[in-house]
Structures are given as C-alpha cells and as structure tokens.
Design a protein around this motif. Structure first.
Motif, PDB file in Angstrom:
ATOM      1  N   PHE A  17       0.793  -1.226   0.000  1.00  0.00           N
ATOM      2  CA  PHE A  17       0.000   0.000   0.000  1.00  0.00           C
ATOM      3  C   PHE A  17       0.834   1.289   0.000  1.00  0.00           C
ATOM      4  N   GLY A  18       2.084   1.217   0.393  1.00  0.00           N
ATOM      5  CA  GLY A  18       2.859   2.446   0.519  1.00  0.00           C
ATOM      6  C   GLY A  18       2.333   3.290   1.671  1.00  0.00           C
ATOM      7  N   LEU A  19       2.544   4.624   1.588  1.00  0.00           N
ATOM      8  CA  LEU A  19       2.141   5.515   2.671  1.00  0.00           C
ATOM      9  C   LEU A  19       0.844   6.259   2.382  1.00  0.00           C
ATOM     10  N   LEU A  20       0.183   5.923   1.294  1.00  0.00           N
ATOM     11  CA  LEU A  20      -1.073   6.590   0.956  1.00  0.00           C
ATOM     12  C   LEU A  20      -2.233   5.968   1.731  1.00  0.00           C
ATOM     13  N   GLU A  21      -3.255   6.791   2.032  1.00  0.00           N
ATOM     14  CA  GLU A  21      -4.450   6.269   2.699  1.00  0.00           C
ATOM     15  C   GLU A  21      -5.218   5.406   1.708  1.00  0.00           C
ATOM     16  N   VAL A  22      -5.643   4.219   2.159  1.00  0.00           N
ATOM     17  CA  VAL A  22      -6.359   3.299   1.281  1.00  0.00           C
ATOM     18  C   VAL A  22      -7.649   2.860   1.959  1.00  0.00           C
ATOM     19  N   ALA A  23      -8.652   2.572   1.119  1.00  0.00           N
ATOM     20  CA  ALA A  23      -9.915   2.008   1.608  1.00  0.00           C
ATOM     21  C   ALA A  23      -9.817   0.494   1.479  1.00  0.00           C
ATOM     22  N   MET A  40      -5.694 -10.493  12.469  1.00  0.00           N
ATOM     23  CA  MET A  40      -5.440  -9.223  11.781  1.00  0.00           C
ATOM     24  C   MET A  40      -5.864  -8.051  12.637  1.00  0.00           C
ATOM     25  N   ARG A  41      -7.001  -8.203  13.340  1.00  0.00           N
ATOM     26  CA  ARG A  41      -7.456  -7.124  14.222  1.00  0.00           C
ATOM     27  C   ARG A  41      -6.430  -6.892  15.343  1.00  0.00           C
ATOM     28  N   SER A  42      -5.829  -7.983  15.867  1.00  0.00           N
ATOM     29  CA  SER A  42      -4.797  -7.849  16.901  1.00  0.00           C
ATOM     30  C   SER A  42      -3.551  -7.144  16.357  1.00  0.00           C
ATOM     31  N   LEU A  43      -3.175  -7.485  15.103  1.00  0.00           N
ATOM     32  CA  LEU A  43      -2.011  -6.833  14.495  1.00  0.00           C
ATOM     33  C   LEU A  43      -2.242  -5.337  14.337  1.00  0.00           C
ATOM     34  N   LEU A  44      -3.421  -4.949  13.883  1.00  0.00           N
ATOM     35  CA  LEU A  44      -3.727  -3.533  13.694  1.00  0.00           C
ATOM     36  C   LEU A  44      -3.699  -2.784  15.026  1.00  0.00           C
ATOM     37  N   THR A  45      -4.177  -3.444  16.082  1.00  0.00           N
ATOM     38  CA  THR A  45      -4.163  -2.816  17.408  1.00  0.00           C
ATOM     39  C   THR A  45      -2.725  -2.548  17.861  1.00  0.00           C
ATOM     40  N   GLN A  46      -1.853  -3.525  17.645  1.00  0.00           N
ATOM     41  CA  GLN A  46      -0.447  -3.367  18.048  1.00  0.00           C
ATOM     42  C   GLN A  46       0.233  -2.279  17.223  1.00  0.00           C
ATOM     43  N   MET A  47      -0.002  -2.273  15.931  1.00  0.00           N
ATOM     44  CA  MET A  47       0.633  -1.275  15.062  1.00  0.00           C
ATOM     45  C   MET A  47       0.145   0.127  15.399  1.00  0.00           C
ATOM     46  N   TRP A  52       2.412   3.378  14.239  1.00  0.00           N
ATOM     47  CA  TRP A  52       2.814   3.049  12.874  1.00  0.00           C
ATOM     48  C   TRP A  52       1.701   3.304  11.862  1.00  0.00           C
ATOM     49  N   ILE A  53       0.437   3.279  12.310  1.00  0.00           N
ATOM     50  CA  ILE A  53      -0.687   3.373  11.366  1.00  0.00           C
ATOM     51  C   ILE A  53      -1.792   4.260  11.920  1.00  0.00           C
ATOM     52  N   ASN A  54      -2.639   4.738  11.006  1.00  0.00           N
ATOM     53  CA  ASN A  54      -3.963   5.263  11.340  1.00  0.00           C
ATOM     54  C   ASN A  54      -4.977   4.260  10.815  1.00  0.00           C
ATOM     55  N   LEU A  69      -0.544   3.843   6.430  1.00  0.00           N
ATOM     56  CA  LEU A  69       0.731   3.504   7.071  1.00  0.00           C
ATOM     57  C   LEU A  69       1.536   4.788   7.246  1.00  0.00           C
ATOM     58  N   LEU A  70       2.163   4.965   8.430  1.00  0.00           N
ATOM     59  CA  LEU A  70       2.810   6.234   8.778  1.00  0.00           C
ATOM     60  C   LEU A  70       4.334   6.167   8.781  1.00  0.00           C
TER      61      LEU A  70
END
Length: 602
Positions: A17-23, A40-47, A52-54, A69-70
C-alpha cells in the motif's frame, strides 16, 4: 508476537500500500498477511499503539475501512534504534542500522541533555571525537586527563578549591628519612570489578611509573604489612605527595597489562566506572562501592559527534560564514537547548560562530553559564634537532613572522574575541624573547623554495585553521609550510622528522606545578626546551625536586630563548541546563561529574 515478526508483517503491508491512505476491509488485510480476521485485528491494534498506522474501522456489510501507514522502512528502523538508544544499547542500535549508520546522528541529537527516570539521573554531553585511550601513564589529551580522574585514584589527590594535596587511597603518610617515605592505605577499597585494593597493586603501579622521567628518582618500592607501602628515593623530593597525585601515578590493578581492552575500558577505584566505550559514545556509571561519597549523577554519557571535527577550508569559512547561519537553521532539527550541556572544547569556534550546530549549543549570542581564560594555550615548539633553529636569531625570525598578533588579524572576525595573543602559557605570566637581531634560517640564493615541516596531532578542530593562517603568512616570505598529522602518542613523544610542532595544553590545579611537570615530563618538550642540552635538562630536574627552581623560571627560559613560542589563550565556555546543579567549569574544560546533580522538575 515478537517485535521482529510484527515488523515483517508491517513491511508486507508497506510493500502493498505504501504511505497513501487506502480504503480496505479487515478480510482483505487478513488475506494479504495470510492470517485470520481475529489475528489481523490484533495486528492492527499493536501497530496503532506503536504509532505506525492510522486505522478508521467502519462497521456494516459493504462498508470499507481506511488504513494509512505512517512509517517508511527507514523510519521504522530509526524507531527501533531509538528505543535501543533509550535503553542504553548503543552497540545494538548501531548494529541494527547496518549500512544506514548515517541515521544514527539525528537519533543521537535527540538524546542530548539530561533524563530522570525513577530517580536515575543521566547527563549527556556531545563531543567531536572518540576517546579510546583512558590508560594512565600513556600520553593523554585534555579531556582524557579529566576522565581518568573520574575513573582512577592516586595515593593522594589535589583539592581543586584549595590547590593543596590531600589524602586519597592513602589516608596517611610520613617521612621516615629524607629518602624514605611510608604511605598507609585505606582498608576495604574496591576496584570496579569488586576486588579489594591491596599494597601489591600500589607497588606494581608505582614501579611502572618509575620508568617515566618525573619519577626516575624512585629507587625501590616495597610492601609494608598488608596496607603499607615504602618508597625509597635516590634524590630528596619534599614534594613527593604532590607528585603522586599526578595522572601517571594513578593506582591500577596489578594485572592491568593482561586485561583485554584495558585502555578503552579500564578498571579503577574512582567514583565512575566505564560501562561502554565505542565509536559512538562513552558511558560512565556511578560506582556504588566507591570509598568516598557516592556520585550524585548516576550516569554520564558522552555522545560522539565525528562530523564536528571536519571544518571547511578557511576561504570558504570566510566567504560563507553569514550564509551558514541561515542555512543551518533550515537543516538543524529542533532541539531543546535548555536541556543540553555544552563545552567549548566540543567543536571548533568557526562552526560555533557560524551557527552550524546551534540546535544543541544555542545561539552564539547566548550567555554562557561559566566562562574564563584557559590556564594554558596554543604554542609553537622549535625542534632542537632541526638545522633551521640552531641560532636564536633564526628563532626570533619565526616569532616575528608567525606572531600571534599577525595570526589574529587573519582570524575570521566572529571568533577573534575567543582568542587572546600571549607571551606565556599562564595568563598571569608574561615572557618576551631575549632582544637580538632576527635572521632568516634559509639561504636566499637557493634555487628551490624552502620548506618548513610542521607536525600536529590528529582530531583537533582548530589546527587546520591555524596551519592555513601560518601557511599564508610564510608564503609571503617565499616559504612553503608542509604539515604532518600524527597520532597523539607520536606527537607527545616527538616521533617525527619535522622542524616545528603545533600544540595546545591546559593545566589543572595547581597550575604552576603542572606547568613544570609538563615541561620536564613530556618527551616532546624535554627534547627541545633546553636546545637539546641533556646536562641542562638533568640539572633542571634536580633543582625542580629540591625546590631551587620553579615552573615560572623554566617557562621563562623556554620562551625567552625562543624554543617554545606561545600563541593564544582561549576563552573556555560551559553551558549547562538550569536543572543541573553543582556544575562548574574546571581548568580542563570539563566539570566534576560526581558533584553535579539534576533538580527534578515540579
């Protein structure tokens, strides 16, 4: 999940995805990483918790969530290195960066100043070079002389406020006969590795230093009981307790020579022990079992800043000085200078005046916490082995052509107020060369341009500037100046076939005493201040020990005869954070670590 595994998962998303916002949807992300929606939900919570992410989740069938991704790969690497640096793991951080070591400099900038965590106080100071040699009894530069006193002890020490000798490892001493001294050691003193100091360590250390010129009158050293040491002299020396406070007489473990990397990571009995010493930093930790008062600062870290020792050629400095102030402001990261501790010896005056490091030193117009004229200075030494200086008329010619007043007029204007022309090496002394005619050491009818060879030691931010000035002056006389950069050991030992030596020196308290020790104890000085007259040098040494000649008289001879030609005193400066208490500039351009402390903010 381990930190490394989480990074790998993040990098997979970054490559997609790079650093661009994606849907996207949770299921699409889970498919990318070949895992379940729950994982995956656990990974997003950790990141997200790591910054690292919004992630903006949208509930409902057909609704798409938003992910950005930030951190790019370099930023992710820097984040991890930053955490390692916070934990004091400098070697691990540098190893992690691998080929990206240029990223370490901005990370180090952010660590300057002080930190207090759970009442653990750390003060960090920037410096322009590494310090791989902290070995007493070897040639040591000014900063190393200060650090060695934080790591080691002698039988005696100097009270810097009174300038008097006082007890250190020896709690008492007396003269049994004019040539026989006895010292009594403190009990239960520990080295940094936990072993107790014993008389054998003192005997081994003093036997070693007896090979040096200043200690050559020490004839025999022996153990007296468990905690006693007897010293037999070959010449009367009423100043022996003062002599034993010198760096060369620091007490080392008897087996120091067999210890691996002892020069970089020595073992002493002082208030601080060396925890780490590498190409990026030197970390000193307070020694909890120090026999004196335990140090107030828990840690002192000296962060190495190699690029500060690289200066532009002088002409570029002059042409771009004002422009540098503007340019540096654009590229220097925002740093709170209120929390930084800065020493004038940390970088060159040119870099400071140009604002090249204003991010951690503050502006040149800022007020210093402390500032005084150094007890020492820059000097030229005529090598007595050179054929050019055999007559005082030739040495006077050099003084006239390369006088400090001539050089001062060529210094870049913003730094001139930091440099004071001098006739001696202590501000309270003044010496002039004996009146006589001057005569060029070169034959005017020779067909080739005469060449003078000048040596200086490496890694000093001002030498390039000074040698360029000297070269310009001598070129007007039709003389070429050739420079040779030596290791400090070779410089101090005089190991080069040159005509001139450029150096700088600072004298600790008591200053006059240390001037004499420097003149009579440094091989480079010994070979030339007497014009190579060994009998004269030996006579001075005897008179020095029986107190019939003093340091001012020695300096007067060396300067009036033209062998030693003082150039400048330098204004030494210290800027510390307001929260740092008990921090005072000393003659070596540093401050006593063990008496400094950080007042916590309310």
């Amino acid at each position: 999940m381990s930190g490394r595994r989480l990074e790998q998962q993040y990098l997979k998303l970054l490559s997609q995805f790079g650093l661009l916002e994606v849907a996207t949807t949770l299921q699409e992300l889970a498919d990318q990483l070949c895992c379940t929606r729950r994982h995956m939900r656990s990974l997003l919570t950790q990141m997200y918790s790591l910054g690292w992410i919004n992630w903006q989740a949208e509930a409902g069938r057909g609704r798409r969530s938003y992910l950005q991704l930030l951190r790019n790969e370099h930023q992710l690497l820097s984040d991890k290195a930053d955490k390692l640096l916070d934990a004091g793991c400098f070697s691990e951080a540098i190893e992690l960066l691998g080929e990206e070591k240029q990223l370490i400099a901005p990370l180090l900038r952010a660590k300057l100043g002080y930190s207090i965590r759970a009442d653990h106080q750390t003060l960090r100071v920037p410096y322009y070079r590494t310090m791989p040699n902290l070995y007493p009894g070897t040639p040591l530069r000014r900063s190393e002389l200060h650090l060695v006193r934080q790591i080691f002890n002698g039988l005696t020490r100097i009270n810097e406020e009174k300038g008097e000798v006082e007890a250190d490892l020896a709690h008492h001493w007396r003269t049994l006969e004019p040539l026989h001294w006895r010292f009594y050691l403190r009990p239960a003193v520990q080295f940094h590795d936990g072993r107790e100091l014993c008389a054998a360590d003192v005997v081994a250390s003093l036997t070693r230093c007896a090979q040096l010129p200043l200690y050559s009158h020490i004839g025999q050293i022996s153990q007296f009981g468990t905690l006693g040491v007897d010293i037999q002299l070959t010449e009367v020396d009423n100043h022996l307790p003062l002599l034993l406070s010198n760096i060369e007489a620091m007490i080392l473990p008897a087996d120091h020579a067999s210890r691996i990397a002892f020069a970089a990571k020595p073992i002493g009995t002082g208030p601080y022990c060396v925890a780490e010493n590498d190409d990026w930093h030197l970390r000193l930790k307070a020694f909890d079992h120090y026999f004196g008062l335990r140090a107030l600062l828990d840690e002192v870290e000296i962060l190495m800043w190699p690029e500060l020792s690289v200066s532009q050629p002088l002409d570029k400095q002059q042409n771009h000085l004002l422009k540098s102030v503007t340019d540096s402001a654009k590229h220097t990261p925002e740093i709170s200078t209120d929390t930084a501790t800065w020493l004038s010896s940390s970088l060159s005056d040119v870099d400071y005046a140009a604002g090249l490091v204003a991010g951690f030193t503050g502006k040149p117009s800022d007020v210093f916490s402390e500032m005084f004229l150094e007890k020492g200075g820059y000097f030229l030494l005529c090598d007595s082995r050179s054929s050019f200086w055999q007559g005082i008329e030739q040495r006077r010619w050099l003084r006239e052509k390369v006088s400090p007043h001539v050089l001062l007029r060529q210094l870049v204007e913003p730094i001139r107020h930091f440099w004071v022309p001098t006739g001696s090496l202590l501000p309270t002394w003044f010496h002039c060369m004996m009146p006589c005619n001057s005569e060029s050491p070169f034959q005017l009818e020779q067909n080739t341009k005469p060449v003078l060879r000048l040596a200086y030691h490496k890694q000093h931010p001002e030498y390039h500037m000074l040698t360029v000035l000297m070269a310009n002056v001598l070129a007007l006389e039709g003389v070429e100046l050739e420079t040779v950069a030596l290791t400090y050991t070779d410089w101090a030992d005089g190991n080069a076939d040159v005509d001139l030596w450029l150096g700088t020196v600072n004298f600790a308290v008591p200053e006059a005493w240390n001037v004499g020790c420097w003149l009579l104890g440094t091989p480079l000085l010994r070979q030339s201040i007497s014009g190579g007259d060994i009998a004269q040098l030996n006579d001075w040494m005897t008179k020095w020990r029986n107190n019939t000649i003093n340091a001012e008289e020695l300096m007067r001879f060396a300067t009036t005869s033209g062998w030693l030609q003082p150039l400048f005193h330098h204004w030494m400066r210290l800027k510390g954070p307001e929260q740092a208490k008990g921090i005072h500039l000393n003659n070596l351009g540093w401050f006593d670590f063990k008496s400094t402390w950080i007042e916590p903010e309310l």
